[in-house]
Design a protein around this motif. Structure first.
Motif, short mmCIF file in Angstrom:
data_model
loop_
_atom_site.label_atom_id
_atom_site.label_comp_id
_atom_site.label_asym_id
_atom_site.label_seq_id
_atom_site.Cartn_x
_atom_site.Cartn_y
_atom_site.Cartn_z
N ILE A 60 0.93 -1.23 0.01
CA ILE A 60 -0.09 0.11 -0.01
C ILE A 60 0.92 1.29 0.03
O ILE A 60 1.69 1.55 0.71
CB ILE A 60 -0.82 0.09 1.23
N ASP A 110 -0.32 6.19 1.69
CA ASP A 110 -1.61 5.83 2.49
C ASP A 110 -1.67 6.81 3.63
O ASP A 110 -0.78 7.43 3.93
CB ASP A 110 -0.74 4.67 3.35
N SER A 158 -10.15 5.80 2.19
CA SER A 158 -8.99 5.02 1.78
C SER A 158 -8.53 3.81 2.84
O SER A 158 -8.16 2.81 2.27
CB SER A 158 -7.50 6.01 1.45
N GLN A 159 -8.83 4.19 4.04
CA GLN A 159 -8.77 3.20 5.11
C GLN A 159 -9.64 1.88 4.79
O GLN A 159 -9.31 0.80 5.01
CB GLN A 159 -8.64 3.83 6.44
N VAL A 175 -7.90 0.03 2.35
CA VAL A 175 -6.93 -0.90 3.20
C VAL A 175 -7.41 -1.94 3.97
O VAL A 175 -6.90 -3.09 3.72
CB VAL A 175 -5.88 0.21 4.03
N THR A 226 3.07 0.31 5.37
CA THR A 226 2.84 1.00 4.11
C THR A 226 3.51 2.24 3.96
O THR A 226 4.29 2.71 4.77
CB THR A 226 1.24 1.57 4.39
#
Length: 393
Positions: A310, A313, A320-321, A324, A339
């Protein structure tokens, strides 16, 4: 500020040629200013605190070794403070290893029976921080005692630029293309150059590398399979290195596939967004199809690890999390725990074709530097552990 007249052209080809010439001149001017007076990059010096951290010892132990003569004094001592260049760190690391009862404590590279580790970074989505991740891995591993060869398979030459050679302005000498081309290839050793960074060599790229795609289509079915060309070239120099880092182009073409065949491990950098997730899914699907074609020829592909990294980040960005978390749920340990952070420190360094390891802490806000450096250290450390695991350690 550069003052230029409007572009006047009688044809599209003349227009693009003038645009290319202006860009080339601007790049040349900028790079000569950045690397003056000799147009070559140099690695910065490291404080005693940084040196001790890189060597894995305490500052007190480092001072003791200087006092008892175990290691030589560095060339630069300012106001009683020691500063070390890359070569001096390398010499100290060798000295500590020779005096250590634990093999590999200071020199973690290959031992008898260990195979060369070849890690390819690949993704056909632009903006995935592929080249940035590659140079940070190169620098981290080199600073930590590995003998590293960087192989730039991208005709755009981003990794080559990071290593201090400006492919945009062309350069004299062989490139990786010359080692894998079909017409009178040269020995791989003839394409490799020493960089300004200790423990790091480079097989550079030039724009002519793009010709490999066309030549492969023309030479299909004649002689050695195209996907074996890079692995055969690397095999001739494997005794000189512990790790090879391959930066492939942002496309799933013949260059990427020949790197994939040569690789012992693969990292797929991706940014945590829905667009990138969809693009990566398509990339993996196409990769699977191409790998099946290669395996149907009887070739055997075994990768020690095939994992996602990733990049860019942002822990504060909730959408976005969620991406992930989805990636980790889907692929568990095939997503690196560490990341690459979205960081102005990393971005600013990349603008100057530098890694965070080439920037001093005083060059930016300390908290920004510390976060960026910690992020890249964690990615490098986890990759190092994967390499050690591949060696059975």
């Amino acid at each position: 500020m550069i003052q230029t007249a409007p572009i006047l052209a009688n044809s599209q080809s003349e227009l693009t040629q003038q645009m290319s010439t202006r860009l080339r001149t601007a790049l040349s001017t900028h790079l000569r200013q950045a690397y003056a007076p000799d147009d070559r990059k140099e690695l910065r010096i490291f404080s005693a605190t940084e040196a001790a951290e890189l060597l894995g010892v305490t500052g007190q132990f480092l001072r003791k070794c200087h006092s008892d003569g175990t290691i030589n004094e560095p060339d630069i001592i300012k106001n009683g403070r020691r500063f070390y260049n890359g070569s001096e760190l390398n010499e100290i690391r060798h000295s500590f290893e020779n005096g250590s009862r634990t093999p590999g404590k200071y020199m973690p590279g290959r031992r008898d029976g260990d195979s060369l580790q070849i890690i390819q970074l690949m993704n056909f989505k632009g903006g995935s921080a592929k080249s940035t991740s590659a140079i940070h891995l190169c620098h981290y591993l080199a600073l930590n005692g590995y003998r590293v060869l960087a192989v730039d398979l991208d005709p755009q030459g981003s990794l080559t630029g990071f290593c201090g050679i400006q492919s945009e302005l062309e350069f004299d000498g062989a490139s990786i293309y010359d080692a894998i081309r079909y017409d009178n290839p040269v020995p791989m050793s003839d394409t490799i150059i020493k960089t300004y960074f200790p423990n790091l060599d480079l097989a550079p790229a030039r724009l002519v590398l793009s010709e490999f795609e066309t030549e492969t289509a023309v030479n299909a079915g004649q002689g050695v399979a195209f996907f074996e060309r890079l692995s055969s070239a690397i095999r001739t120099v494997e005794g000189d290195y512990d790790v090879v880092i391959i930066d492939s182009p942002p496309a799933l073409g013949f260059l990427t596939l020949t790197g994939l065949y040569a690789a012992t491990s693969v990292l797929i950098p991706m940014t945590p967004s829905m667009l990138d997730l969809a693009s990566t899914q398509q990339f993996i699907e196409m990769t699977s199809a191409y790998l099946q074609v290669i395996e149907d020829t009887g070739a055997v592909l075994n990768h020690d690890f095939f994992s996602f990294l990733i990049t860019r980040d942002d822990p504060t960005d909730i959408p976005s999390q969620q991406i992930v978390s989805l990636m980790r749920a889907l692929f568990q340990d095939r997503v690196l725990a560490s990341t690459g952070l979205r960081s102005t420190g990393i971005a600013d360094a990349a603008m100057l074709k530098m890694s965070i390891y080439e920037v001093t802490r005083s060059d930016m806000t300390r908290s920004t530097y510390d976060r960026a450096r910690a992020s890249m250290d964690e990615v490098g450390s986890e990759t190092s552990r994967l390499i050690q695991s591949a060696w059975g350690r």
